[in-house]
Motif scaffolding. Sequence first.
Motif, mmCIF file in Angstrom:
data_model
loop_
_atom_site.group_PDB
_atom_site.id
_atom_site.type_symbol
_atom_site.label_atom_id
_atom_site.label_comp_id
_atom_site.label_asym_id
_atom_site.label_seq_id
_atom_site.Cartn_x
_atom_site.Cartn_y
_atom_site.Cartn_z
ATOM 1 N N SER A 21 45.849 17.201 54.930
ATOM 2 C CA SER A 21 44.726 16.534 54.265
ATOM 3 C C SER A 21 44.305 17.316 53.018
ATOM 4 O O SER A 21 43.923 16.707 52.010
ATOM 5 N N ASN A 22 44.409 18.647 53.046
ATOM 6 C CA ASN A 22 44.113 19.440 51.840
ATOM 7 C C ASN A 22 45.114 19.142 50.729
ATOM 8 O O ASN A 22 44.729 19.038 49.557
ATOM 9 N N ALA A 23 46.393 19.004 51.090
ATOM 10 C CA ALA A 23 47.418 18.691 50.085
ATOM 11 C C ALA A 23 47.150 17.312 49.468
ATOM 12 O O ALA A 23 47.253 17.138 48.242
ATOM 13 N N ILE A 24 46.799 16.346 50.304
ATOM 14 C CA ILE A 24 46.488 14.999 49.803
ATOM 15 C C ILE A 24 45.264 15.053 48.894
ATOM 16 O O ILE A 24 45.247 14.457 47.812
ATOM 17 N N LEU A 25 44.249 15.802 49.309
ATOM 18 C CA LEU A 25 43.036 15.933 48.512
ATOM 19 C C LEU A 25 43.328 16.620 47.171
ATOM 20 O O LEU A 25 42.836 16.176 46.126
ATOM 21 N N GLU A 26 44.152 17.672 47.205
ATOM 22 C CA GLU A 26 44.519 18.356 45.960
ATOM 23 C C GLU A 26 45.268 17.411 45.028
ATOM 24 O O GLU A 26 45.040 17.418 43.807
ATOM 25 N N GLU A 27 46.145 16.596 45.584
ATOM 26 C CA GLU A 27 46.893 15.623 44.768
ATOM 27 C C GLU A 27 45.928 14.615 44.147
ATOM 28 O O GLU A 27 46.059 14.267 42.976
ATOM 29 N N LYS A 28 44.968 14.141 44.903
ATOM 30 C CA LYS A 28 43.975 13.205 44.374
ATOM 31 C C LYS A 28 43.138 13.870 43.278
ATOM 32 O O LYS A 28 42.839 13.246 42.259
ATOM 33 N N VAL A 29 42.771 15.149 43.501
ATOM 34 C CA VAL A 29 41.986 15.869 42.490
ATOM 35 C C VAL A 29 42.793 16.022 41.207
ATOM 36 O O VAL A 29 42.281 15.812 40.098
ATOM 37 N N LYS A 30 44.081 16.368 41.313
ATOM 38 C CA LYS A 30 44.948 16.488 40.133
ATOM 39 C C LYS A 30 45.036 15.156 39.394
ATOM 40 O O LYS A 30 44.903 15.101 38.169
ATOM 41 N N HIS A 31 45.269 14.093 40.158
ATOM 42 C CA HIS A 31 45.383 12.767 39.551
ATOM 43 C C HIS A 31 44.075 12.375 38.858
ATOM 44 O O HIS A 31 44.091 11.881 37.714
ATOM 45 N N ARG A 32 42.971 12.626 39.524
ATOM 46 C CA ARG A 32 41.670 12.270 38.928
ATOM 47 C C ARG A 32 41.371 13.149 37.707
ATOM 48 O O ARG A 32 40.817 12.659 36.721
ATOM 49 N N THR A 33 41.765 14.421 37.763
ATOM 50 C CA THR A 33 41.570 15.320 36.618
ATOM 51 C C THR A 33 42.357 14.825 35.412
ATOM 52 O O THR A 33 41.844 14.825 34.280
ATOM 53 N N ILE A 34 43.587 14.389 35.649
ATOM 54 C CA ILE A 34 44.407 13.845 34.560
ATOM 55 C C ILE A 34 43.738 12.605 33.974
ATOM 56 O O ILE A 34 43.665 12.444 32.743
ATOM 57 N N GLN A 35 43.218 11.722 34.845
ATOM 58 C CA GLN A 35 42.531 10.524 34.366
ATOM 59 C C GLN A 35 41.307 10.893 33.527
ATOM 60 O O GLN A 35 41.062 10.311 32.469
ATOM 61 N N ILE A 36 40.550 11.870 33.991
ATOM 62 C CA ILE A 36 39.341 12.284 33.252
ATOM 63 C C ILE A 36 39.729 12.885 31.907
ATOM 64 O O ILE A 36 39.078 12.605 30.887
ATOM 65 N N LYS A 37 40.795 13.687 31.871
ATOM 66 C CA LYS A 37 41.245 14.277 30.596
ATOM 67 C C LYS A 37 41.682 13.178 29.637
ATOM 68 O O LYS A 37 41.370 13.233 28.435
ATOM 69 N N GLU A 38 42.384 12.165 30.142
ATOM 70 C CA GLU A 38 42.805 11.052 29.286
ATOM 71 C C GLU A 38 41.594 10.280 28.769
ATOM 72 O O GLU A 38 41.524 9.919 27.594
ATOM 73 N N GLN A 39 40.613 10.042 29.643
ATOM 74 C CA GLN A 39 39.399 9.360 29.206
ATOM 75 C C GLN A 39 38.639 10.216 28.188
ATOM 76 O O GLN A 39 38.080 9.684 27.224
ATOM 77 N N ASN A 40 38.638 11.520 28.414
ATOM 78 C CA ASN A 40 37.969 12.429 27.483
ATOM 79 C C ASN A 40 38.637 12.361 26.105
ATOM 80 O O ASN A 40 37.958 12.312 25.082
ATOM 81 N N ARG A 41 39.989 12.359 26.072
ATOM 82 C CA ARG A 41 40.716 12.235 24.803
ATOM 83 C C ARG A 41 40.399 10.907 24.125
ATOM 84 O O ARG A 41 40.185 10.844 22.912
#
Length: 183
Positions: free
Chosen positions: A143-163
């Motif tokens: 569950s930690n690995a899944i959560l980390e993957e979701k956090v990475k994916h969401r971080t990428i989305q936020i960075k793209e939205q920020n750009r």
Amino acid sequence: FKILNEKVPIGQPGSPHKVSISLTDTIILTHTDISIFFEFSVLNFSNSAQTKFAYTMENFDEQWNYIGNRRFANYTNLPPGTYHFKVKATNNDGDWMEEGKSITVIMKPPYWQTWWFYGLFVAFILGSVILIIQMRTKALHRSNAILEEKVKHRTIQIKEQNRSLEMANREILIQKNEIESQN
């Protein structure tokens, strides 16, 4: 000697004694032998009706059982352990002969009351606890690995939205500057 009110055969497979009860020193019984019966007598031909008996099962009875001229003793549900069944009788003068017959009775416990069963039970419980802890730890890691993957994916989305927002902000600033220069 009887077990469950039946005579015990001598020397047969499964019999607790290999020789006559009068010649044996030890009887080994199992937890299924819940009722044992001893019958006894003395060699006294002149005054046998006046002979009195007493018996005790050491480690079970607290004192001697003085039973008059009755010639038997019965025990039921002896707990596992080692006992010494002793019988004494009176002589022709009515005096107790302190040296009587003694037989060691060993009651074996059922398998679920043995040390090796307790050891296996403790090992089973410990093994189960360890297995549950390992399974829970693996589930938490997953569950930690899944959560980390979701956090990475969401971080990428936020960075793209920020750009995108930064580019939109630059575009707005450019348009603002153009409008100001036209004014």
